[in-house]
Design an enzyme around this catalytic site. Structure first.
Site, PDB file in Angstrom:
ATOM      1  N   GLU A   1       2.872 -37.205  73.082  1.00 26.43           N
ATOM      2  CA  GLU A   1       4.175 -37.474  72.458  1.00 26.43           C
ATOM      3  C   GLU A   1       5.046 -36.211  72.468  1.00 26.43           C
ATOM      4  OE1 GLU A   1       3.751 -39.414  68.663  1.00 26.43           O
ATOM      5  OE2 GLU A   1       3.370 -41.330  69.623  1.00 26.43           O
TER       6      GLU A   1
ATOM      7  N   GLU B   1      -1.111 -46.086  72.373  1.00 23.08           N
ATOM      8  CA  GLU B   1      -1.580 -46.025  70.994  1.00 23.08           C
ATOM      9  C   GLU B   1      -0.961 -47.169  70.216  1.00 23.08           C
ATOM     10  OE1 GLU B   1      -0.465 -42.530  68.858  1.00 23.08           O
ATOM     11  OE2 GLU B   1      -1.103 -41.176  70.433  1.00 23.08           O
TER      12      GLU B   1
ATOM     13  N   PHE C   1      -6.326 -41.453  56.234  1.00 24.72           N
ATOM     14  CA  PHE C   1      -6.014 -42.807  55.755  1.00 24.72           C
ATOM     15  C   PHE C   1      -5.313 -43.658  56.815  1.00 24.72           C
ATOM     16  CE2 PHE C   1      -6.559 -40.539  51.688  1.00 24.72           C
ATOM     17  CZ  PHE C   1      -7.624 -41.308  51.216  1.00 24.72           C
TER      18      PHE C   1
ATOM     19  N   CYS D   1      15.640 -20.971  68.440  1.00 24.64           N
ATOM     20  CA  CYS D   1      15.332 -19.535  68.402  1.00 24.64           C
ATOM     21  C   CYS D   1      16.111 -18.775  69.481  1.00 24.64           C
ATOM     22  CB  CYS D   1      13.829 -19.318  68.574  1.00 24.64           C
ATOM     23  SG  CYS D   1      13.255 -19.526  70.283  1.00 24.64           S
TER      24      CYS D   1
ATOM     25  N   GLU E   1      -4.804 -37.368  58.723  1.00 19.68           N
ATOM     26  CA  GLU E   1      -4.708 -38.773  59.129  1.00 19.68           C
ATOM     27  C   GLU E   1      -5.920 -39.581  58.684  1.00 19.68           C
ATOM     28  OE1 GLU E   1      -1.578 -38.896  62.723  1.00 19.68           O
ATOM     29  OE2 GLU E   1      -3.590 -38.294  63.345  1.00 19.68           O
TER      30      GLU E   1
HETATM   31  C1  GAL Z   1       1.125 -40.757  67.076  1.00 16.70           C
HETATM   32  C2  GAL Z   1       0.315 -39.582  67.594  1.00 16.70           C
HETATM   33  C3  GAL Z   1      -1.139 -39.703  67.228  1.00 16.70           C
HETATM   34  C4  GAL Z   1      -1.289 -40.068  65.777  1.00 16.70           C
HETATM   35  C5  GAL Z   1      -0.543 -41.351  65.524  1.00 16.70           C
HETATM   36  C6  GAL Z   1      -0.667 -41.855  64.112  1.00 16.70           C
HETATM   37  O1  GAL Z   1       2.456 -40.415  66.973  1.00 16.70           O
HETATM   38  O2  GAL Z   1       0.440 -39.485  68.986  1.00 16.70           O
HETATM   39  O3  GAL Z   1      -1.788 -38.477  67.491  1.00 16.70           O
HETATM   40  O4  GAL Z   1      -0.785 -39.056  64.982  1.00 16.70           O
HETATM   41  O5  GAL Z   1       0.811 -41.154  65.789  1.00 16.70           O
HETATM   42  O6  GAL Z   1       0.044 -43.051  63.915  1.00 16.70           O
HETATM   43 ZN    ZN Z   2      12.491 -21.493  70.648  1.00 18.49          ZN
END
Ligand code: GAL
Ligand code: ZN
Length: 657
Positions: free
Chosen positions: A146, A302, A352, A156, A350
């Site tokens: 992502e 995902e 939960f 910066c 994460e």
């Molecule tokens: C996504 C991310 C994952 C995890 C997931 C939780 O944005 O790529 O690593 O954090 O959300 O919903």
């Molecule tokens: Zn920067």
């Protein structure tokens, strides 16, 4: 790639002792998992000290997967640098617009332009690619994760330098830049490149052209990270497909450009189970993923097995909802369903967030649903590779989106995604298949193109849209389209100047509505409301399709057509928009694959002599669908004809040839 529907998820075995790995692969087999995403957050373990790499555990893990017939979607592990990077190179940390440093302790704490980050990431990817290029488990490479989701841009000094370099490349000379940015205004003229900064906080509005270039630079900079990794992977691991997870309508990244750099697109849909609109959001996201690669199958990289942990209130998916959403993505062209994550974490931010294997283990309904879905998808090999064919497209352009939403506009409540969602909804409710299209691309295979609020247009895009109409296509433009050029300078000559002839209208004035102010319009003799914005439209050859009934604009057109070039000069309510879309569909001869009751989604996938109808019941009641032939129901494994009854939140997948 693999001739099956892909099924699996992010697998983070580094969070568990190795005994658990054996149970993991046994459970994966039980659930029909054939693909595991590995290594996404493994950098600190793979390179515990700068330059000292430890791949032993990953060797063992990939061997274990291979021995169990599970393929690896191997991540390049660059998404979150180890703590030592920031410790040694504090300048690699990102800086917000307000000047705050984002410290280590979460993830993605790097400036996209940081030299130290880029060097360390490249070194890691080189080693991973060289080591695993020929590993039997390797099915695909997953670049970073992502990209830009938390830090899409950094303000910066290093980023400022890179911005200047980028600007030199785009504009060539300072004179050109001054001209493009209209710096004659407010005494903004630059006499030296070093005077130019990112749009850090200013006393009042920034120069809009500077903001627009900053968006472009930001998208290009994240894309450079993707490109740098891709170059290494292609060199050291040729022939292995490469992807990364996209985030649907993610404003910072111009995904038309991104999609060219991956072998297939992948998305991370996380619809809110408590929000009915999220069903359409998921459908639209899938349509975008498919469209970015011009119809090619894509991957759900995902999704959540059940609840997430990052909303204010994290409502679980009710029984059947995860399955329904999965089929929705398949219907819209996905060839695989993966989850974040395989096993729910027991520690960390994460813990939960649901996993395919919940904290409660296998004696849970989440696990049962995961196993059931995996076993169902295993029967759907024939769906793989088929495509959705759409005759309708919604024109979508990131550059125009950026420019539209840079402040100092007639109305700051005009937001592109709101408007796209309104059009999308009218199409979705009629089950009309729709692609998203870059407005400068060849559109000739569509019958109907809807271009909501296409504020910024290049000459090439204007010519392309004219060509589309001349070739027999039906085009709909909505208010505040064709207003600016690529530098965000007004296109003079009466709005919407470049489309004035095509549309047969001129708009002498914009009339944004006051907050909450609705007005009345008539369309086909019926009265409806409109909100947000109205144009004062004068006809120059077009005819009025809808007319204002009250206020100062009373009697003036609210929507027009000039042959097959339509213009909608206000935000119609959804009933009116539905009527209009129905009329456009009739005129362009576009129909749904099957007529179904409201709340049921129907999508067709076809190709190579095969064809499938996905029927998705988004309602909490049974739905009766009248079939127009005898079909094989692939999930129920029986023939069906006449009437089919869908369970509440149920799915049917019919093979029609
Ligand atoms: C996504 C991310 C994952 C995890 C997931 C939780 O944005 O790529 O690593 O954090 O959300 O919903
Ligand atoms: Zn920067």
């Amino acid at each position: 790639m693999i001739p099956h529907v892909l099924y699996g998820g992010d697998y983070n075995p580094e969070q568990w002792p190795e005994e658990v790995w054996l149970e993991d692969v046994a459970l994966m087999r039980e659930a029909g998992v054939n693909l595991a995403t590995v290594g996404v957050f493994s950098w600190a373990l793979l390179e515990p000290e700068p330059g000292r790499y430890d791949f032993d555990w990953l060797d063992r893990l990939l061997d274990l997967l291979a021995a169990n017939g599970i393929f690896a979607n191997l991540a390049t592990a660059t998404a979150s640098p180890p703590a030592w990077l920031a410790h040694r190179h504090p300048e690699s940390l990102p800086v917000t617009r307000d000047g705050a440093i984002l410290w280590p302790g979460a993830r993605q704490h790097y400036c996209p332009s940081s030299v130290a980050y880029r060097q360390a990431a490249a070194a890691l990817v080189e080693r991973l690619a060289a080591r695993y290029a020929d590993h039997p488990s390797l099915a695909m490479w997953h670049i970073n994760n992502e990209l830009g989701c938390h830090v899409a841009a950094c303000y910066c000094d290093r980023s400022a330098e890179c911005f200047r370099e980028w600007l030199r490349g785009r504009h060539g000379s300072l004179d050109e830049l001054n001209d493009a940015w209209g710096t004659a205004f407010w005494s903004q003229r630059y006499g030296d490149w070093d005077e130019i900064l990112p749009p850090r906080p200013t006393p009042t509005w920034h120069n809009p052209s500077q903001e627009l270039d900053w968006h472009r630079f930001g998208s290009d900079t994240l894309l450079e990270l993707l490109e740098a990794e891709r170059e290494i992977l292609e060199r050291l691991s040729p022939g292995v497909p490469i992807t990364t997870n996209f985030m649907r309508f993610f404003k910072p990244s111009n995904y038309w450009e991104w999609a060219k750099r991956v072998d297939f697109t992948a998305d991370d849909p996380y619809p809110d189970p408590s929000d009915p609109a999220s069903v359409r959001e998921r459908a639209a996201g899938g349509d975008l993923m498919r469209s970015l690669k011009h119809g090619a199958p894509w991957l759900v990289m995902e999704q959540a097995a059940n609840a997430v942990n990052w909303r204010q209130r994290n409502v679980p998916k009710h029984p059947g909802q995860m399955r329904l959403g999965s089929y929705q993505s398949l219907a819209r062209g996905a060839d695989g369903i993966l989850f974040f994550q395989w096993r729910a974490s027991k520690a960390g931010a994460e813990k939960f967030h649901s996993g395919m294997v919940p904290h409660g283990g296998t004696a849970t309904r989440t696990w049962r649903e995961i196993v059931e879905l995996g076993n169902e998808l295993a029967k759907l090999d024939d769906v793989v590779g088929t495509r959705v064919r759409a005759h309708v497209a919604i024109a979508f352009d990131w550059e125009s989106w950026w420019a539209l939403e840079v402040p100092s506009k007639p109305s700051h409540d005009l937001l592109l995604l709101d408007q796209v969602e309104r059009w999308y909804r009218a199409l979705w409710e009629r089950n009309l298949a729709v692609d998203f299209a870059y407005p400068g691309d060849d559109l000739s295979h569509y019958r109907l193109v809807i271009a909501p609020n296409l504020y910024l247009v290049s000459d090439a895009t204007v010519a392309n849209l004219e060509r589309f109409v001349a070739g027999g296509g039906t085009l709909v433009l909505s208010f505040f389209s064709g207003i600016a050029d690529e530098r965000d300078h007004i296109r003079l000559g009466g709005y919407p100047a470049p489309f004035r002839r095509l549309l047969g209208i001129v708009v002498p004035e914009f009339w944004p509505h006051a907050d909450g102010e609705t007005r009345t319009v008539t369309l086909n003799g019926e009265r409806y409301t409109c909100e947000l914005w109205s144009d004062w439209i004068e006809l120059e050859g077009a005819e009025a399709v809808a007319v204002h009934e009250d206020g100062w604009l009373s009697g003036r057109p609210a929507a027009t057509r000039n042959g097959s070039a339509w213009y909608v000069g206000t935000q119609l309510d959804s009933a009116a928009l539905g009527v209009l879309v129905g009329q456009l569909a009739d005129e362009t001869n576009v129909a749904p694959p099957l007529f179904v009751p409201a709340g049921v989604e129907v999508v067709k996938r076809e190709g190579d002599g095969r064809s499938f109808l996905f029927l998705l019941n988004h309602t909490a009641g049974e739905a009766e669908v009248a079939l127009d032939g005898t079909y094989r129901d692939m999930l129920a494994d029986k023939e069906g004809s006449d009437t089919l009854v869908l369970e509440p939140f149920g799915v049917s997948l019919l093979r029609t040839s």
